[in-house]
Write a protein that holds these residues in place. Structure first.
Motif, mmCIF file in Angstrom:
data_model
loop_
_atom_site.group_PDB
_atom_site.id
_atom_site.type_symbol
_atom_site.label_atom_id
_atom_site.label_comp_id
_atom_site.label_asym_id
_atom_site.label_seq_id
_atom_site.Cartn_x
_atom_site.Cartn_y
_atom_site.Cartn_z
ATOM 1 N N MET A 1 -4.391 -3.384 30.726
ATOM 2 C CA MET A 1 -5.518 -3.157 29.822
ATOM 3 C C MET A 1 -6.194 -4.495 29.554
ATOM 4 O O MET A 1 -5.518 -5.520 29.459
ATOM 5 C CB MET A 1 -5.050 -2.532 28.505
ATOM 6 N N LEU A 2 -7.520 -4.456 29.439
ATOM 7 C CA LEU A 2 -8.284 -5.691 29.250
ATOM 8 C C LEU A 2 -9.465 -5.412 28.337
ATOM 9 O O LEU A 2 -10.171 -4.415 28.494
ATOM 10 C CB LEU A 2 -8.768 -6.221 30.603
ATOM 11 N N SER A 3 -9.678 -6.315 27.375
ATOM 12 C CA SER A 3 -10.802 -6.226 26.449
ATOM 13 C C SER A 3 -11.853 -7.261 26.814
ATOM 14 O O SER A 3 -11.520 -8.405 27.149
ATOM 15 C CB SER A 3 -10.343 -6.482 25.010
ATOM 16 N N ALA A 4 -13.125 -6.867 26.730
ATOM 17 C CA ALA A 4 -14.231 -7.794 26.990
ATOM 18 C C ALA A 4 -15.396 -7.446 26.083
ATOM 19 O O ALA A 4 -15.493 -6.332 25.570
ATOM 20 C CB ALA A 4 -14.654 -7.746 28.450
ATOM 21 N N SER A 5 -16.292 -8.418 25.898
ATOM 22 C CA SER A 5 -17.417 -8.260 24.987
ATOM 23 C C SER A 5 -18.692 -8.776 25.622
ATOM 24 O O SER A 5 -18.681 -9.776 26.344
ATOM 25 C CB SER A 5 -17.139 -9.004 23.678
ATOM 26 N N ARG B 1 -5.838 0.807 32.981
ATOM 27 C CA ARG B 1 -5.368 1.174 34.315
ATOM 28 C C ARG B 1 -5.024 2.659 34.356
ATOM 29 O O ARG B 1 -4.447 3.216 33.411
ATOM 30 C CB ARG B 1 -4.133 0.347 34.683
ATOM 31 N N ARG B 2 -5.382 3.275 35.449
ATOM 32 C CA ARG B 2 -5.110 4.704 35.607
ATOM 33 C C ARG B 2 -3.611 4.980 35.435
ATOM 34 O O ARG B 2 -2.767 4.287 35.997
ATOM 35 C CB ARG B 2 -5.552 5.175 37.002
ATOM 36 N N GLY B 3 -3.292 5.955 34.619
ATOM 37 C CA GLY B 3 -1.903 6.320 34.358
ATOM 38 C C GLY B 3 -1.371 5.773 33.047
ATOM 39 O O GLY B 3 -0.326 6.221 32.566
ATOM 40 N N THR C 1 -11.774 0.711 38.905
ATOM 41 C CA THR C 1 -12.574 1.869 39.260
ATOM 42 C C THR C 1 -13.392 2.279 38.037
ATOM 43 O O THR C 1 -12.990 2.003 36.895
ATOM 44 C CB THR C 1 -11.706 3.049 39.703
ATOM 45 N N PRO C 2 -14.526 2.938 38.232
ATOM 46 C CA PRO C 2 -15.351 3.326 37.081
ATOM 47 C C PRO C 2 -14.597 4.157 36.041
ATOM 48 O O PRO C 2 -14.840 4.010 34.838
ATOM 49 C CB PRO C 2 -16.491 4.125 37.719
ATOM 50 N N ARG C 3 -13.682 4.998 36.481
ATOM 51 C CA ARG C 3 -12.957 5.851 35.538
ATOM 52 C C ARG C 3 -11.970 5.057 34.679
ATOM 53 O O ARG C 3 -11.423 5.602 33.713
ATOM 54 C CB ARG C 3 -12.205 6.958 36.287
ATOM 55 N N GLU C 4 -11.764 3.787 35.012
ATOM 56 C CA GLU C 4 -10.858 2.948 34.222
ATOM 57 C C GLU C 4 -11.605 2.113 33.174
ATOM 58 O O GLU C 4 -10.977 1.355 32.436
ATOM 59 C CB GLU C 4 -10.071 2.018 35.147
#
Length: 408
Positions: A195-199, A215-217, A61-64
């Motif tokens: 959690m995920l990192s991208a560039s 992730r929310r929460g 979701t955008p908020r994530e």
């Protein structure tokens, strides 16, 4: 002179469509997204649209989605932010021995803060064992960080199984997906990623911008304190042109991901087969089956990697001997040492990473140039002369004798 760029794991050229999308936000739409007048709101709307687009590409979701300056900041934020926010629950973290230095050095920094880190070994292909991962989990384990795909040898890790094992023990799971994002389909919910990192600059977008999916929460401390940008989670005026360019690059990558992956896969395997068949004392590093479609990584006996790169550069071939972030180091790759290569073989490594514009002709020219370069270098090597005279044993021959399938 003809130039062939085969270092796309290091960085990529910005696509014309991306430059076009970014251009207005340097000039007529230059407002600060935090401003309430129309010029600022135009920029704010552009950031929101980019956030929504990037979220949709990974099932979030955008908020994530939180924007950062790149993969290194995202990795630091995920690990330090989570560890510090959840230290009362435990102080043990699990990662692998072949992570990018953005993760490894962050873990070392956390160790100096009193956290304990388990660095899991990998097998000869660079794969983390799910059983080893499960065995490493302790009652005080709070976080695991395993990269999606290795930046040097291209090995794709069993993320779904690792994340599931982490969740069984109520351990949060982060993945550094810098090399995989835009190249491999990713759904954070299906894979169980917290959690995920991208560039951006790995997928034909601009440098200096990345994202962290949270992730929310998931409880996370701020890494950068300041204003209320990123919903109060990361102070600093947003890089609006970069964010817009990142989103456009990701959209284009998503549209092409399957056909482009298949095209690069065929080129990759063509290069691998030619090298194994035509160049003696060569060893493919990493898994052939579980591997990024654009990654070719070999070690060659009786040569030194820096000399190989310099000679290839004179022929117009742009390649690397490991990750771009360690290219100034004289030490052998920690990744190659972790998969069992001795120092003398690890020093003779070559990484070729293909891109959108790479053709079969490019690959053949690069392999032909590599053959000529290795022949020149080996003719100057006293060790190679001793090997030809039977005075020294070939390490790669020992790999073959041990039944290793990717050694010539």
């Amino acid at each position: 002179m003809r130039q062939i760029y085969l270092d796309h794991a290091s960085t990529t050229p910005v696509r014309p469509e991306v430059v076009e999308a970014m251009a207005p936000y340097f000039t007529e739409h230059f407002g600060n997204p935090s401003s309430i007048y129309p010029l600022g709101q135009e920029a704010s709307d552009a950031v929101a649209a980019a956030r929504e687009s990037l979220a949709s590409l990974i099932g979030a979701t955008p908020r994530e989605i939180f924007f950062s300056s790149g993969g290194t900041e995202s990795d630091n934020w995920a690990l330090k932010g989570f560890a510090r926010a959840n230290a009362t629950k435990g102080r043990h973290i699990i990662t692998s021995a072949i992570e990018h230095h953005a993760v490894l050095h962050t873990c070392e920094a956390l160790e100096r803060e009193g956290f304990e880190v388990t660095y899991l070994p990998v097998d000869e292909h660079g794969l983390v064992s799910v059983e080893d991962f499960k065995a490493a989990i302790r009652p005080d384990t709070i976080l695991a960080s395993i990269m999606f795909a290795n930046n040097e040898i291209g090995t794709i890790e069993p993320i779904r199984e690792l994340a599931a094992a982490a969740h069984e023990a109520s351990v949060a799971f982060h993945t550094d997906a810098v090399q995989a994002f835009g190249h491999e389909p990713i759904d954070v919910n299906e894979l169980g990623i917290d959690m995920l990192s991208a560039s951006s600059h790995k997928i034909y977008g601009p440098k200096g911008v990345g994202l962290l999916y949270v992730r929310r929460g998931v409880k996370l401390q701020n890494l950068l304190d300041g204003g209320q940008q990123e919903r109060g989670r990361r102070g600093s005026t947003e890089n609006v042109p970069g964010i817009v360019g990142f989103a456009r690059a990701a959209e284009l990558a998503a549209e092409e991901i399957v056909p482009e992956r298949d095209r690069q896969l065929a080129l990759r395997d063509h290069a691998i087969r030619r090298i194994l068949e035509e160049i003696p004392s060569a060893k493919l590093n990493g898994s052939w089956e579980s591997r990024l479609a654009n990654n070719v990584n070999f070690s060659f006996e009786f040569i030194e990697g820096e000399g190989m790169l310099l000679q290839l550069a004179t022929r117009g071939i742009c390649v690397s001997s490991g990750s771009a972030c360690t290219s100034g180091s004289l030490d052998p790759s920690h990744v190659l040492l972790a998969i069992g290569l001795p120092h003398e073989i690890a020093h003779g490594s070559l990484r070729m990473t293909l891109g959108r514009d790479t053709t079969r002709e490019d690959v053949d020219f690069a392999v032909d140039s590599l053959k000529a370069t290795l022949q020149n270098l080996r003719m100057m090597s006293p060790l190679y002369e001793d090997f030809q005279q039977g005075k020294v044993e070939s390490v790669i021959e020992r790999f073959k004798a041990d039944g290793f399938p990717y050694a010539n």
